[in-house]
Write a protein that holds these residues in place. Structure first.
Motif, PDB file in Angstrom:
ATOM      1  N   SER A   1       0.908  -1.073   0.243  1.00  0.00           N
ATOM      2  CA  SER A   1       0.151  -0.059  -0.039  1.00  0.00           C
ATOM      3  C   SER A   1       0.956   1.053   0.086  1.00  0.00           C
ATOM      4  O   SER A   1       0.634   2.293  -0.698  1.00  0.00           O
ATOM      5  N   GLU A   2       2.008   1.148   0.592  1.00  0.00           N
ATOM      6  CA  GLU A   2       2.719   2.460   0.960  1.00  0.00           C
ATOM      7  C   GLU A   2       3.259   2.842  -0.543  1.00  0.00           C
ATOM      8  O   GLU A   2       3.323   3.883  -1.003  1.00  0.00           O
ATOM      9  N   GLU A   3       3.840   1.773  -1.147  1.00  0.00           N
ATOM     10  CA  GLU A   3       4.593   1.887  -2.462  1.00  0.00           C
ATOM     11  C   GLU A   3       3.627   2.332  -3.444  1.00  0.00           C
ATOM     12  O   GLU A   3       3.773   3.392  -4.308  1.00  0.00           O
ATOM     13  N   ALA A   4       2.243   2.006  -3.334  1.00  0.00           N
ATOM     14  CA  ALA A   4       1.038   2.235  -3.991  1.00  0.00           C
ATOM     15  C   ALA A   4       0.884   3.535  -3.981  1.00  0.00           C
ATOM     16  O   ALA A   4       0.675   4.502  -5.036  1.00  0.00           O
ATOM     17  N   LEU A   5       0.838   4.079  -2.686  1.00  0.00           N
ATOM     18  CA  LEU A   5       0.578   5.612  -2.318  1.00  0.00           C
ATOM     19  C   LEU A   5       1.448   6.494  -2.917  1.00  0.00           C
ATOM     20  O   LEU A   5       1.213   7.767  -3.521  1.00  0.00           O
ATOM     21  N   GLU A   6       2.709   6.175  -2.792  1.00  0.00           N
ATOM     22  CA  GLU A   6       3.950   6.679  -3.267  1.00  0.00           C
ATOM     23  C   GLU A   6       3.794   7.128  -4.754  1.00  0.00           C
ATOM     24  O   GLU A   6       3.859   8.361  -5.133  1.00  0.00           O
ATOM     25  N   LEU A   7       3.683   6.036  -5.300  1.00  0.00           N
ATOM     26  CA  LEU A   7       3.437   6.146  -6.839  1.00  0.00           C
ATOM     27  C   LEU A   7       2.424   7.142  -7.073  1.00  0.00           C
ATOM     28  O   LEU A   7       2.622   7.725  -8.211  1.00  0.00           O
ATOM     29  N   LEU A   8       1.300   6.764  -6.553  1.00  0.00           N
ATOM     30  CA  LEU A   8      -0.008   7.611  -6.952  1.00  0.00           C
ATOM     31  C   LEU A   8       0.210   9.181  -6.824  1.00  0.00           C
ATOM     32  O   LEU A   8       0.090   9.960  -7.701  1.00  0.00           O
ATOM     33  N   SER A   9       0.914   9.291  -5.584  1.00  0.00           N
ATOM     34  CA  SER A   9       0.991  11.056  -5.369  1.00  0.00           C
ATOM     35  C   SER A   9       2.003  11.567  -6.330  1.00  0.00           C
ATOM     36  O   SER A   9       1.919  12.689  -6.811  1.00  0.00           O
ATOM     37  N   GLU A  10       3.000  10.487  -6.513  1.00  0.00           N
ATOM     38  CA  GLU A  10       4.102  11.181  -7.632  1.00  0.00           C
ATOM     39  C   GLU A  10       3.286  11.327  -8.913  1.00  0.00           C
ATOM     40  O   GLU A  10       3.657  12.186  -9.293  1.00  0.00           O
TER      41      GLU A  10
ATOM     42  N   CYS B   1       0.368  11.826  -9.500  1.00  0.00           N
ATOM     43  CA  CYS B   1      -0.624  12.859  -9.515  1.00  0.00           C
ATOM     44  C   CYS B   1       0.019  14.097  -9.475  1.00  0.00           C
ATOM     45  O   CYS B   1      -0.340  15.264 -10.593  1.00  0.00           O
ATOM     46  N   SER B   2       0.948  14.235  -8.872  1.00  0.00           N
ATOM     47  CA  SER B   2       1.882  15.752  -8.848  1.00  0.00           C
ATOM     48  C   SER B   2       2.534  15.889 -10.212  1.00  0.00           C
ATOM     49  O   SER B   2       2.913  17.011 -10.889  1.00  0.00           O
ATOM     50  N   ARG B   3       2.733  14.824 -11.061  1.00  0.00           N
ATOM     51  CA  ARG B   3       3.508  15.091 -12.232  1.00  0.00           C
ATOM     52  C   ARG B   3       2.103  15.178 -13.389  1.00  0.00           C
ATOM     53  O   ARG B   3       2.471  15.587 -14.470  1.00  0.00           O
ATOM     54  N   GLY B   4       0.816  14.976 -12.841  1.00  0.00           N
ATOM     55  CA  GLY B   4      -0.098  15.371 -13.803  1.00  0.00           C
ATOM     56  C   GLY B   4      -0.578  14.110 -14.690  1.00  0.00           C
ATOM     57  O   GLY B   4      -1.071  14.254 -15.431  1.00  0.00           O
ATOM     58  N   VAL B   5       0.165  13.059 -14.551  1.00  0.00           N
ATOM     59  CA  VAL B   5       0.080  11.705 -15.347  1.00  0.00           C
ATOM     60  C   VAL B   5      -1.441  11.164 -15.210  1.00  0.00           C
ATOM     61  O   VAL B   5      -2.072  10.574 -15.907  1.00  0.00           O
ATOM     62  N   VAL B   6      -1.471  11.101 -13.677  1.00  0.00           N
ATOM     63  CA  VAL B   6      -2.860  10.333 -13.153  1.00  0.00           C
ATOM     64  C   VAL B   6      -3.688  11.389 -12.601  1.00  0.00           C
ATOM     65  O   VAL B   6      -3.358  12.334 -11.824  1.00  0.00           O
ATOM     66  N   LYS B   7      -4.984  11.536 -12.937  1.00  0.00           N
ATOM     67  CA  LYS B   7      -5.971  12.455 -12.394  1.00  0.00           C
ATOM     68  C   LYS B   7      -6.389  11.712 -11.032  1.00  0.00           C
ATOM     69  O   LYS B   7      -6.681  10.692 -11.058  1.00  0.00           O
ATOM     70  N   LYS B   8      -6.555  12.561 -10.033  1.00  0.00           N
ATOM     71  CA  LYS B   8      -6.899  11.948  -8.629  1.00  0.00           C
ATOM     72  C   LYS B   8      -8.434  11.250  -8.858  1.00  0.00           C
ATOM     73  O   LYS B   8      -8.792  10.253  -8.417  1.00  0.00           O
ATOM     74  N   THR B   9      -9.229  12.155  -9.791  1.00  0.00           N
ATOM     75  CA  THR B   9     -10.685  11.562  -9.653  1.00  0.00           C
ATOM     76  C   THR B   9     -10.528   9.905 -10.259  1.00  0.00           C
ATOM     77  O   THR B   9     -11.516   9.341  -9.929  1.00  0.00           O
ATOM     78  N   SER B  10      -9.616   9.659 -11.173  1.00  0.00           N
ATOM     79  CA  SER B  10      -9.687   8.267 -11.691  1.00  0.00           C
ATOM     80  C   SER B  10      -9.096   7.314 -10.979  1.00  0.00           C
ATOM     81  O   SER B  10      -9.294   6.061 -10.910  1.00  0.00           O
TER      82      SER B  10
END
Length: 560
Positions: A534-543, A545-554
DNA sequence: GCTGCCGGAA
């Protein structure tokens, strides 16, 4: 007589006994300058000029045999017996006969239409060697054949070595070919050459170039060509103006296109049904229904009869909007205008019903079209195949696909892709692969869509290893993988709790030059979470998101 | 013999 010496070095292309020795496949070209052929040499050989130094085997003129052979050749060509025609021509050339250029040109056209340009070129070669003089039409037919079979370089090469001056048709054929291949610069160079050689461009020339210019450089540049056309004393016709109207519409300036249409009579050219259809299409696609209906009324009022295409444009867009009832009304009103609906009139309706999952209405529509003598085409069947797969009747789709040939409508790539995708989605990849083999035997080449379905199907069934194997087969087939295909494999690996391998695959994907999509990342994040990271997942997610590759909503539905 | 331009579908 320099060109005739030294005669003893000239190999005789004619064996002494033609009955025994077959025509050599490779013959030395005996041509010294344009227009000097074997027969010309033969004539010279029999005259005093050569003093008998040149012997050309048993070959000699025989007008009676020529007449007979030419009549046979004409019959063969008329009956479409191309291979026999070629054989006869070979025998003729062999005994030194001179073939008629007209049946030879037909023979070349026949081979070209069948896509056999090499055979056509063989005919031209035999004709040139025999001493008959191919005319500009012969060359134009051959050049057109090269263009249609996608061999513009051979067309250009033939243009360079033609023994008669090319005419405007020769150039136009090549212009068309170059423009289709987005080689407008090459075409414009050729235009210069054409002008230098004193060949005057005509309305076809400029229309072809103006159309390409619209697509390549915009209508603004194309208008300059229109000016040049005027300056050269070449009058644009309705087709030229239609090309420009189309260009203006494609640039999204519909109102300007309408003004152009209305101004046409003042240019000395009345718009025709196609001019109106172009505008009508543009009106429909921008949702201007009122204008479209008004334009139809205008046309009729002006005495410009609408065509089947006119109605089909309306039907098509009504169906896309889901207004099937109104589309049916338009269809029923067609005969009042002297138009008979064709498959393109019925197909959008059929598609509309299928989309609404009203299969009974779709079948009804099919029955109506057949009862009115309109044969379903491959698009009709592809629509049905898609709908059958969608409503879960994949077995019926498989059955229909197998019957297409006997209905006089051969399945195409899309037909197979549709059913293969349907089978893959219901977990029957075995049958899907069977269809893959079948399509290959029919000479249909699977494309990225075919493979994407198969790879996704295998991954979904948990057969990731097999999916990766197919993925490699696809690349061996010369097909570049796309993100969708890669994503299926990554998903498969994640589901199998092989997230590390999924990440490796992701790296491969990037190194293959395949751009990851948002799904790629959501799959990976979910995979990490699934394996308890989970931690790695969250880390990757926030990374990401900050790069704008993934939208939070999705990521809202992802349980991390 | 007769080559070369424009509009519509899955």
């Amino acid at each position: 007589m320099d060109l005739l010496a030294p005669p003893n070095l000239l190999p005789s292309p004619f064996p002494s006994n033609p009955k025994i020795i077959p025509v050599p496949k490779v013959r030395v070209r005996v041509r010294f300058s344009t227009g000097v052929s074997i027969n010309r040499l033969r004539t010279l050989a029999s005259s005093k000029t050569l003093n008998g130094h040149l012997t050309l085997g048993s070959a000699h003129q025989d007008p009676d045999a020529d007449r007979e052979d030419n009549q046979r050749l004409q019959r063969l060509v008329r009956n479409g017996d191309l291979e026999e025609g070629l054989k006869l021509l070979e025998r003729m050339a062999f005994r030194g006969g001179i073939p008629d250029i007209i049946p030879c040109t037909s023979l070349i056209r026949g081979f070209c239409r069948a896509g056999r340009t090499a055979k056509a070129a063989r005919v031209l070669d035999l004709v040139e060697r025999s001493g008959a003089s191919p005319d500009v039409i012969t060359f134009n037919v051959m050049i057109s054949g090269y263009c249609k079979s996608g061999e513009p370089e051979l067309a250009l090469r033939l243009l360079r070595r033609m023994s008669v001056p090319p005419d405007v048709v020769t150039y136009n054929t090549i212009f068309q070919c170059l423009c289709e291949r987005r080689k407008l610069d090459k075409a414009l160079e050729l235009l210069d050459e054409m002008l230098q050689r004193g060949c005057a461009p005509d309305v076809f020339t400029y229309t072809i170039l103006i159309e390409a210019m619209c697509k390549d450089s915009g209508v603004g540049q194309a208008m300059k060509l229109l000016d040049e056309m005027h300056a050269k004393g070449c009058k644009p016709d309705v087709v030229t103006y239609n090309v420009i109207i189309n260009g203006i519409c494609k640039e999204g300036r519909l109102d300007e296109a309408i003004r152009f249409l209305n101004a046409m009579p003042s240019y000395g050219c009345n718009p025709n049904v196609i001019s109106h259809n172009i505008i009508l299409r543009s009106m429909c696609s921008t949702g201007r229904w009122m204008d479209a209906e008004k334009l139809l009324a205008d046309m009729v009022g002006k005495g410009c009869a609408p065509s089947v295409v006119t109605f089909n444009i309306l039907i098509n867009f009504l169906c896309r909007k889901g207004l099937l009832g109104r589309a049916m009304d338009v269809l029923e009103r067609m005969p009042e205008h002297g138009c008979t609906p064709n498959s393109l009139s019925y197909n959008p309706l059929l598609h509309g019903f299928c989309k609404e999952k009203k299969m009974d209405r779709a079948i009804e529509c099919l029955e109506v079209m057949v009862s009115r003598g309109c044969y379903p085409d491959i698009v009709t069947y592809n629509t049905l195949l898609t709908a059958l797969c969608k409503v879960g009747k994949v077995d019926v789709a498989v059955e229909l696909l197998s019957q297409l040939g006997s209905k006089g409508c051969n399945p195409v790539l899309i037909s197979y892709n549709t059913v293969i995708d349907g089978l893959s989605k219901v977990g029957n990849t075995e049958k899907a692969f069977e269809l893959l083999r079948e399509m290959k035997t029919k000479g249909l080449h699977p494309d990225i869509i075919t493979y994407a379905s198969l790879v996704a199907g295998l991954s979904r069934e948990g057969k990731v290893r097999e999916a990766i194997k197919v993925f490699h087969e696809m690349q061996d087939d010369g097909i570049r993988p796309n993100a969708i295909t890669c994503n299926s494999i990554i998903l498969g690996l994640c589901k199998a709790r092989q997230t590390d391998q999924a990440i490796d695959f992701y790296a491969d994907m990037v190194s293959l030059g395949c751009m990851p999509t948002e799904s790629t990342y959501t799959i990976l994040i979910e995979g990490l979470a699934y394996e308890g990271m989970s931690e790695e997942a969250l880390e990757l997610l926030s990374e990401l998101c900050s790069r704008g590759v993934v939208k939070k909503t999705s990521m809202q539905n992802v349980k991390v």
